[in-house]
Design a protein around this motif. Structure first.
Motif, mmCIF file in Angstrom:
data_model
loop_
_atom_site.group_PDB
_atom_site.id
_atom_site.type_symbol
_atom_site.label_atom_id
_atom_site.label_comp_id
_atom_site.label_asym_id
_atom_site.label_seq_id
_atom_site.Cartn_x
_atom_site.Cartn_y
_atom_site.Cartn_z
ATOM 1 N N TYR A 1 0.855 -1.192 0.000
ATOM 2 C CA TYR A 1 0.000 0.000 0.000
ATOM 3 C C TYR A 1 0.891 1.242 0.000
ATOM 4 N N PHE A 2 0.672 2.117 -0.996
ATOM 5 C CA PHE A 2 1.441 3.352 -1.138
ATOM 6 C C PHE A 2 0.514 4.537 -0.902
ATOM 7 N N PHE A 3 0.956 5.467 -0.075
ATOM 8 C CA PHE A 3 0.162 6.656 0.223
ATOM 9 C C PHE A 3 0.656 7.812 -0.639
ATOM 10 N N THR A 4 -0.194 8.272 -1.555
ATOM 11 C CA THR A 4 0.153 9.354 -2.467
ATOM 12 C C THR A 4 -0.821 10.509 -2.279
ATOM 13 N N ASP A 5 -0.560 11.599 -3.012
ATOM 14 C CA ASP A 5 -1.462 12.760 -2.932
ATOM 15 C C ASP A 5 -2.857 12.423 -3.436
ATOM 16 N N GLU A 6 -2.932 11.443 -4.331
ATOM 17 C CA GLU A 6 -4.244 11.047 -4.871
ATOM 18 C C GLU A 6 -4.937 9.994 -4.013
ATOM 19 N N GLY A 7 -4.281 9.536 -2.955
ATOM 20 C CA GLY A 7 -4.884 8.538 -2.092
ATOM 21 C C GLY A 7 -3.989 7.327 -1.961
ATOM 22 N N VAL A 8 -4.591 6.205 -1.546
ATOM 23 C CA VAL A 8 -3.835 4.966 -1.344
ATOM 24 C C VAL A 8 -3.861 4.146 -2.629
ATOM 25 N N ARG A 9 -2.661 3.721 -3.042
ATOM 26 C CA ARG A 9 -2.565 2.865 -4.218
ATOM 27 C C ARG A 9 -1.996 1.511 -3.795
ATOM 28 N N THR A 10 -2.526 0.467 -4.424
ATOM 29 C CA THR A 10 -2.179 -0.900 -4.031
ATOM 30 C C THR A 10 -1.510 -1.634 -5.177
ATOM 31 N N ARG A 11 -0.481 -2.371 -4.838
ATOM 32 C CA ARG A 11 0.169 -3.260 -5.797
ATOM 33 C C ARG A 11 0.392 -4.607 -5.120
ATOM 34 N N ARG A 12 0.319 -5.662 -5.929
ATOM 35 C CA ARG A 12 0.629 -6.982 -5.385
ATOM 36 C C ARG A 12 1.979 -7.407 -5.950
ATOM 37 N N LEU A 13 2.934 -7.606 -5.044
ATOM 38 C CA LEU A 13 4.305 -7.897 -5.444
ATOM 39 C C LEU A 13 4.718 -9.281 -4.959
ATOM 40 N N SER A 14 5.646 -9.866 -5.665
ATOM 41 C CA SER A 14 6.198 -11.159 -5.265
ATOM 42 C C SER A 14 7.561 -10.946 -4.610
ATOM 43 N N ILE A 15 7.861 -11.793 -3.640
ATOM 44 C CA ILE A 15 9.154 -11.739 -2.952
ATOM 45 C C ILE A 15 10.147 -12.541 -3.780
ATOM 46 N N ALA A 16 11.008 -11.839 -4.527
ATOM 47 C CA ALA A 16 11.968 -12.518 -5.392
ATOM 48 C C ALA A 16 13.224 -12.929 -4.628
ATOM 49 N N ALA B 1 2.932 8.030 -11.108
ATOM 50 C CA ALA B 1 2.622 8.616 -12.421
ATOM 51 C C ALA B 1 3.754 9.512 -12.914
ATOM 52 N N LEU B 2 4.994 8.999 -12.853
ATOM 53 C CA LEU B 2 6.176 9.723 -13.309
ATOM 54 C C LEU B 2 6.702 9.085 -14.587
ATOM 55 N N ASP B 3 7.502 9.860 -15.333
ATOM 56 C CA ASP B 3 8.114 9.275 -16.520
ATOM 57 C C ASP B 3 9.457 8.648 -16.170
ATOM 58 N N SER B 4 10.147 8.147 -17.160
ATOM 59 C CA SER B 4 11.325 7.312 -16.921
ATOM 60 C C SER B 4 12.556 8.083 -16.459
ATOM 61 N N ILE B 5 12.540 9.417 -16.516
ATOM 62 C CA ILE B 5 13.713 10.177 -16.064
ATOM 63 C C ILE B 5 13.438 10.903 -14.750
#
Length: 415
Positions: free
Chosen positions: A173-188, A215-219
């Motif tokens: 769970y990531f807390f950003t200015d737009e709210g909470v965003r969720t990602r499901r990640l694997s433990i590599a 929501a950033l670009d690659s640089i």
């Protein structure tokens, strides 16, 4: 060959029973023990400082560029900068850095079915930062340039707290200015640097994951990590970089405001602690020099007293006090060389075995390492040997006062 050297080389080092005299054993053993301790102190402290510096600089780059508006902690995610071609050109123009990496950090919460843990997820690109973490991996494997960007490496401490292992999948769970965003990640992978102050906080993922979350670009990222060719003066290198950036900004070739941070400031506590170790080494060297010097002088006094008759005969034959002093001084140097040679062989052998096989362990919770680190610097060893021999040379002048007081007539009746 001067007769003093001839007599000194012919003096027997054995006692009345034919074995080595006790005074000789004391002198050589004392010098050998002192050399072993001094060599061990130098190699262990040098190795310890190297390992701790390596770990601190593995987590924090030598020099970092951050957005000037980011007055909060670097891991807050509050400010973003762009690694523009203009900024890259300025960095390259200094010719001080061998690597530059864009880094993105963001606080997050790892959630399992039964527990959760707050961490800072650091997004990396291929480079020294990734090499440091992959070199500390104890379970699994992790590559930032793999196709699967939804994988991460967590510390052994975090894995134990949440009862996770490689291959498990967790919600982040990531807390950003737009709210909470969720990602499901694997433990590599699971890493363990034994550096609890950092292991308790950081997990690592490809930078593209966090760029997508924000929501950033690659640089774009939080900061730019720079690694120097020469780390002997990090602060001076950072100042030169700052001057180059200010010059280009004044000329209108650089947009935005930036600030420079160094590992010597972010890891100041550790570097100050390491600086104190130098004082400990100096104290050990001084104490060992005093102990070995006292042992050497005492042994030489005993040797002189055992050969009072010989001294009297030499004086009766016309030898001066200076000549007799030179004889025993040469004998003392002979003992010093025996002791130094033995001490070097034993000390360097022990250090090599520890360096190769890590025989002596440490408590990583107290020392950040699970074994006694050793680094054998040949120039330090050479300098130590030269210094010890010069000190011993001076110490050997002390027993000469006893020789001047020996009377040829009285020495014949000496028992």
């Amino acid at each position: 060959m001067a007769y003093e050297s001839f007599i000194a080389s012919r003096l027997r080092l054995s006692g009345k029973g034919g074995g080595t005299a006790t005074s000789i054993v004391m002198a050589v053993a004392g010098m050998s023990l002192a050399m072993v301790i001094m060599i061990s102190a130098l190699c262990i402290v040098t190795g310890f400082k190297h390992e701790i510096r390596r770990k601190v600089m593995g987590f924090d780059a030598h020099v970092s560029i951050l957005a000037a508006g980011d007055n909060a902690a670097p891991d807050s995610g509050a400010s973003v900068l762009s690694f523009s071609p203009q900024l890259r050109a300025i960095i390259d123009s200094t010719h001080m850095f061998n690597s530059s990496e864009l880094v993105m950090e963001h606080p997050a919460v790892i959630k399992t079915d039964t527990d959760f843990e707050g961490i800072v997820l650091r997004g990396l690109t291929p480079g020294p930062g990734v090499d440091f973490i992959t070199g500390s991996v104890t379970d699994g494997s992790w590559h930032v340039d793999s196709i699967d960007t939804n994988s991460m490496a967590i510390s052994r401490t975090t894995a134990d707290k949440l009862h996770l292992s490689t291959g498990d999948r967790v919600f982040m769970y990531f807390f950003t200015d737009e709210g909470v965003r969720t990602r499901r990640l694997s433990i590599a992978a699971i890493y363990d640097t034994h550096f609890s102050d950092y292991d308790n906080v950081y997990a690592f993922a490809p930078i593209s994951l966090l760029q997508g979350v924000n929501a950033l670009d690659s640089i774009q990222g939080n900061r730019i990590d720079l690694y120097l060719h020469d780390t002997s003066d990090i602060d001076a290198s950072a100042l030169k970089l700052q001057e180059a950036m200010m010059k280009e900004a004044w000329a209108g070739n650089l947009d935005g405001l930036y600030r420079i941070s160094t590992v010597t400031s972010s890891g100041m506590m550790y570097f100050n602690w390491l600086a104190l170790l130098d004082t400990n080494v100096v104290v050990i060297l001084i104490l060992m020099a005093l102990v070995s010097g006292f042992t050497l002088v005492s042994s030489l006094f005993i040797i002189i007293l055992e050969r009072v008759r010989m001294i009297g005969i030499l004086k009766a034959m016309g030898a001066s006090n200076a000549s007799v002093r030179r004889i025993f001084s040469l004998l003392g140097r002979r003992l010093v060389l025996y002791g130094m040679l033995t001490g070097n062989i034993i000390g360097l052998s022990l250090m090599f075995l520890q360096c190769r096989f890590h025989i002596i362990p440490l408590n990583p919770e107290a020392y950040y390492l699970d074994f006694v680190p050793v680094e054998i610097d040949i120039w330090q060893i050479v300098a130590l040997n030269i210094g010890v021999f010069l000190v011993a040379w001076c110490v050997l002048l002390i027993p000469g006062r006893l020789i001047a007081s020996v009377s040829p007539a009285k020495s014949m009746r000496y028992e």
